[in-house]
Design a protein around this motif. Structure first.
Motif, PDB file in Angstrom:
ATOM      1  N   LYS A  46     -23.859   4.749  -4.156  1.00  0.00           N
ATOM      2  CA  LYS A  46     -23.554   5.323  -2.844  1.00  0.00           C
ATOM      3  C   LYS A  46     -23.238   4.228  -1.834  1.00  0.00           C
ATOM      4  CE  LYS A  46     -26.591   9.341  -3.435  1.00  0.00           C
ATOM      5  NZ  LYS A  46     -27.802  10.016  -2.914  1.00  0.00           N
ATOM      6  N   LEU A  47     -23.946   3.116  -1.949  1.00  0.00           N
ATOM      7  CA  LEU A  47     -23.710   1.996  -1.050  1.00  0.00           C
ATOM      8  C   LEU A  47     -22.321   1.421  -1.261  1.00  0.00           C
ATOM      9  CD1 LEU A  47     -24.707  -0.101   0.999  1.00  0.00           C
ATOM     10  CD2 LEU A  47     -25.640  -1.413  -0.908  1.00  0.00           C
ATOM     11  N   LEU A  48     -21.911   1.309  -2.519  1.00  0.00           N
ATOM     12  CA  LEU A  48     -20.585   0.756  -2.827  1.00  0.00           C
ATOM     13  C   LEU A  48     -19.474   1.651  -2.301  1.00  0.00           C
ATOM     14  CD1 LEU A  48     -18.764  -1.307  -4.272  1.00  0.00           C
ATOM     15  CD2 LEU A  48     -19.033   0.033  -6.348  1.00  0.00           C
ATOM     16  N   ILE A  49     -19.550   2.949  -2.575  1.00  0.00           N
ATOM     17  CA  ILE A  49     -18.441   3.823  -2.180  1.00  0.00           C
ATOM     18  C   ILE A  49     -18.438   4.105  -0.683  1.00  0.00           C
ATOM     19  CG2 ILE A  49     -18.330   4.863  -4.467  1.00  0.00           C
ATOM     20  CD1 ILE A  49     -19.616   7.357  -3.370  1.00  0.00           C
ATOM     21  N   SER A  50     -19.522   3.763  -0.002  1.00  0.00           N
ATOM     22  CA  SER A  50     -19.507   3.910   1.455  1.00  0.00           C
ATOM     23  C   SER A  50     -18.520   2.934   2.091  1.00  0.00           C
ATOM     24  CB  SER A  50     -20.905   3.686   2.018  1.00  0.00           C
ATOM     25  OG  SER A  50     -21.308   2.334   1.868  1.00  0.00           O
ATOM     26  N   ASN A  51     -18.083   1.935   1.316  1.00  0.00           N
ATOM     27  CA  ASN A  51     -17.132   0.951   1.837  1.00  0.00           C
ATOM     28  C   ASN A  51     -15.681   1.400   1.749  1.00  0.00           C
ATOM     29  OD1 ASN A  51     -19.145  -1.006   2.386  1.00  0.00           O
ATOM     30  ND2 ASN A  51     -19.215  -1.546   0.212  1.00  0.00           N
ATOM     31  N   MET A  52     -15.415   2.542   1.102  1.00  0.00           N
ATOM     32  CA  MET A  52     -14.021   2.969   0.993  1.00  0.00           C
ATOM     33  C   MET A  52     -13.559   3.580   2.318  1.00  0.00           C
ATOM     34  SD  MET A  52     -14.272   6.300  -1.484  1.00  0.00           S
ATOM     35  CE  MET A  52     -15.224   7.762  -1.063  1.00  0.00           C
ATOM     36  N   LYS A  53     -12.255   3.705   2.441  1.00  0.00           N
ATOM     37  CA  LYS A  53     -11.664   4.180   3.690  1.00  0.00           C
ATOM     38  C   LYS A  53     -12.210   5.564   4.065  1.00  0.00           C
ATOM     39  CE  LYS A  53      -7.462   1.502   2.914  1.00  0.00           C
ATOM     40  NZ  LYS A  53      -6.045   1.535   2.552  1.00  0.00           N
ATOM     41  N   ALA A  54     -12.366   5.768   5.346  1.00  0.00           N
ATOM     42  CA  ALA A  54     -13.074   6.951   5.849  1.00  0.00           C
ATOM     43  C   ALA A  54     -12.419   8.263   5.432  1.00  0.00           C
ATOM     44  CB  ALA A  54     -13.176   6.878   7.365  1.00  0.00           C
ATOM     45  N   HIS A  55     -11.074   8.293   5.259  1.00  0.00           N
ATOM     46  CA  HIS A  55     -10.413   9.570   4.978  1.00  0.00           C
ATOM     47  C   HIS A  55     -10.561  10.002   3.517  1.00  0.00           C
ATOM     48  CE1 HIS A  55      -7.333   6.479   4.222  1.00  0.00           C
ATOM     49  NE2 HIS A  55      -6.852   7.305   3.312  1.00  0.00           N
ATOM     50  N   PHE A  56     -11.113   9.140   2.659  1.00  0.00           N
ATOM     51  CA  PHE A  56     -11.361   9.529   1.282  1.00  0.00           C
ATOM     52  C   PHE A  56     -12.763  10.125   1.168  1.00  0.00           C
ATOM     53  CE2 PHE A  56      -8.207   6.068   0.358  1.00  0.00           C
ATOM     54  CZ  PHE A  56      -7.226   6.912  -0.128  1.00  0.00           C
ATOM     55  N   THR A  57     -12.872  11.227   0.438  1.00  0.00           N
ATOM     56  CA  THR A  57     -14.154  11.928   0.328  1.00  0.00           C
ATOM     57  C   THR A  57     -14.860  11.674  -0.990  1.00  0.00           C
ATOM     58  OG1 THR A  57     -13.048  13.895  -0.571  1.00  0.00           O
ATOM     59  CG2 THR A  57     -13.345  13.774   1.832  1.00  0.00           C
ATOM     60  N   ALA A  58     -14.156  11.054  -1.973  1.00  0.00           N
ATOM     61  CA  ALA A  58     -14.742  10.905  -3.301  1.00  0.00           C
ATOM     62  C   ALA A  58     -13.998   9.830  -4.078  1.00  0.00           C
ATOM     63  CB  ALA A  58     -14.686  12.238  -4.053  1.00  0.00           C
ATOM     64  N   ILE A  59     -14.556   9.480  -5.251  1.00  0.00           N
ATOM     65  CA  ILE A  59     -13.894   8.558  -6.169  1.00  0.00           C
ATOM     66  C   ILE A  59     -13.780   9.224  -7.543  1.00  0.00           C
ATOM     67  CG2 ILE A  59     -14.737   6.467  -5.013  1.00  0.00           C
ATOM     68  CD1 ILE A  59     -16.823   6.287  -7.343  1.00  0.00           C
ATOM     69  N   PHE A  60     -12.767   8.848  -8.313  1.00  0.00           N
ATOM     70  CA  PHE A  60     -12.680   9.301  -9.698  1.00  0.00           C
ATOM     71  C   PHE A  60     -13.726   8.590 -10.544  1.00  0.00           C
ATOM     72  CE2 PHE A  60      -8.074  10.724  -9.314  1.00  0.00           C
ATOM     73  CZ  PHE A  60      -8.356  12.047  -9.623  1.00  0.00           C
ATOM     74  N   ILE A  61     -14.291   9.307 -11.525  1.00  0.00           N
ATOM     75  CA  ILE A  61     -15.188   8.699 -12.496  1.00  0.00           C
ATOM     76  C   ILE A  61     -14.706   9.048 -13.909  1.00  0.00           C
ATOM     77  CG2 ILE A  61     -17.154   8.767 -10.928  1.00  0.00           C
ATOM     78  CD1 ILE A  61     -18.218  11.157 -12.537  1.00  0.00           C
ATOM     79  N   GLY A  62     -15.284   8.389 -14.910  1.00  0.00           N
ATOM     80  CA  GLY A  62     -14.822   8.550 -16.287  1.00  0.00           C
ATOM     81  C   GLY A  62     -15.399   9.753 -17.001  1.00  0.00           C
ATOM     82  N   VAL A  63     -15.259  10.938 -16.413  1.00  0.00           N
ATOM     83  CA  VAL A  63     -15.725  12.193 -17.009  1.00  0.00           C
ATOM     84  C   VAL A  63     -14.599  13.213 -16.891  1.00  0.00           C
ATOM     85  CG1 VAL A  63     -17.441  14.044 -16.914  1.00  0.00           C
ATOM     86  CG2 VAL A  63     -18.131  11.687 -16.432  1.00  0.00           C
ATOM     87  N   HIS A  64     -14.385  14.010 -17.939  1.00  0.00           N
ATOM     88  CA  HIS A  64     -13.278  14.991 -17.923  1.00  0.00           C
ATOM     89  C   HIS A  64     -13.554  16.088 -18.946  1.00  0.00           C
ATOM     90  CE1 HIS A  64     -11.498  13.752 -21.837  1.00  0.00           C
ATOM     91  NE2 HIS A  64     -12.102  12.616 -21.550  1.00  0.00           N
ATOM     92  N   ASP A  65     -12.746  17.169 -18.895  1.00  0.00           N
ATOM     93  CA  ASP A  65     -12.825  18.218 -19.918  1.00  0.00           C
ATOM     94  C   ASP A  65     -11.438  18.519 -20.467  1.00  0.00           C
ATOM     95  OD1 ASP A  65     -11.612  19.740 -17.910  1.00  0.00           O
ATOM     96  OD2 ASP A  65     -12.836  21.522 -18.295  1.00  0.00           O
TER      97      ASP A  65
END
Length: 211
Positions: A46-65
């Motif tokens: 959570k600390l790491l992704i808090s550094n991304m630009k404010a207009h982004f709400t999430a990050i992709f992760i390595g999970v899929h169906d």
């Protein structure tokens, strides 16, 4: 970011892209698209992704169906059903909107949600510290491997026309056995490769005893 508690390196890519491209970028760096392994690691991220630009709400992760609807797996093919990861879905997720949400993001709150793989998000690459090696020549941990070093770099003597509007970023082997570049979203046959254990190889190559 180096996390001593998990002996792991993380890199936040703030240049957003789709899920497939995010996976390719991580693999090109010798890492993998992030798959968390514990609630403690999630809190750390959570600390790491808090550094991304404010207009982004999430990050992709390595999970899929993408293999079977509703059966979410990691990039390594392990189901998340019955694991700690299954507890991280946001309320109401996965919701399979229009049966088109086959990839997974992690929100700023550390929760999972299913989204279309063609959506655009930042992403995090991950590698364990004991799997890294520093390159003095490149001043980097991103060693990579050239085709010559990999053992096969036979390109077609006929030069390809790469002047297309859609960039070609993926490699392929043609019917003639030569390497070529192509579009990453072009359907094609493929081969899977897995390194065998020495004991297994020995069992295959050692002649059976005479009756």
């Amino acid at each position: 970011m180096w996390a001593q508690a998990f002996k792991t390196f993380y890199r936040l890519h703030d240049l957003a892209t789709n899920w497939a491209q995010a996976r390719q970028i991580c693999e090109a760096e010798g890492t993998n698209l992030l798959v968390p392994h514990s609630l403690e690691e999630m809190d750390n991220l959570k600390l790491l992704i808090s550094n991304m630009k404010a207009h982004f709400t999430a990050i992709f992760i390595g999970v899929h169906d993408q293999f079977a609807h509703g059966e979410y797996v990691t990039l390594q093919g392990y189901p998340i059903r019955g694991t700690i990861l299954e507890l991280l879905w946001a309320e109401g997720s996965p919701n399979y909107v229009n049966n088109s949400e086959n990839c997974v993001v992690m929100t700023r709150e550390g929760l999972f949600d299913d989204r279309p793989c063609d959506d655009i998000y930042p992403f995090v690459c991950k590698i364990l510290g004991n799997e890294t090696e520093y390159s003095e020549e490149c001043y980097s941990f991103d060693l990579g491997q050239s085709l010559d070093e990999a053992g096969y770099s036979s390109w077609s003597p006929i030069k390809q026309d790469l002047s297309t509007t859609e960039p070609q970023h993926c490699g392929a082997i043609s019917r003639s056995g030569f390497l070529k570049v192509t579009w990453c979203d072009m359907p094609a046959m493929f081969l899977c490769e897995k390194r065998g254990c020495q004991e297994c190889t020995a069992n295959l190559t050692t002649p059976a005893p005479a009756p």
